[in-house]
Design a protein around this motif. Sequence first.
Motif: not given
Length: 121
Positions: A28-32, A93-99, A105-108
Motif C-alpha cells: 500500500v502506498f497510501s489509503i484513501h 460486518y465487512l471492512c472495505n479499503v480504497g488505496y 499507484r493504481r487505485y484499488l
Amino acid sequence: QVQLVESGGGLVQAGGSLRLSCAVSGSVFSIHAMSWYRQAPGKERDLVAKITSGGTTNYADSVKGRFTISRDNAKNTVYLQMNSLKPEDSAVYLCNVGYFDKFDRRYLERWGQGTLVTVSS
C-alpha cells in the motif's frame, strides 16, 4: 498483495458495545477511504460508515449517534465503535479499503473477510 484483517465481532446483549478493527497490510502506498459495511442473512450489503483520508465521515441513518468510525493512519487501521447495539444491528460486518498501490499507484479496493456481530434481545 494487500490483506485486511478484521477483529472484534462477537455476541453481545442489546444495549451493549463492541469495537471492530480492520488492519491493512501489504503493498500500500497510501489509503484513501476506509469503510464498514454490513450484510444480514438474505439482505443486501449496506454501507454503515465511511472515513476519508482527510477525516471526513458519513454514517447510515440507522447508526448515527450510536456508531463512531475512526482510523489510525500510522497503523493503517480503521475502527468502528458500536454503542447501544440493537438486535437489528446483527450482521456480518465487512471492512472495505480504497488505496493506491505501492508499485504502480493504481487505485484499488479490497474487502476484508468479515466479522460476525450478533446482538441478543
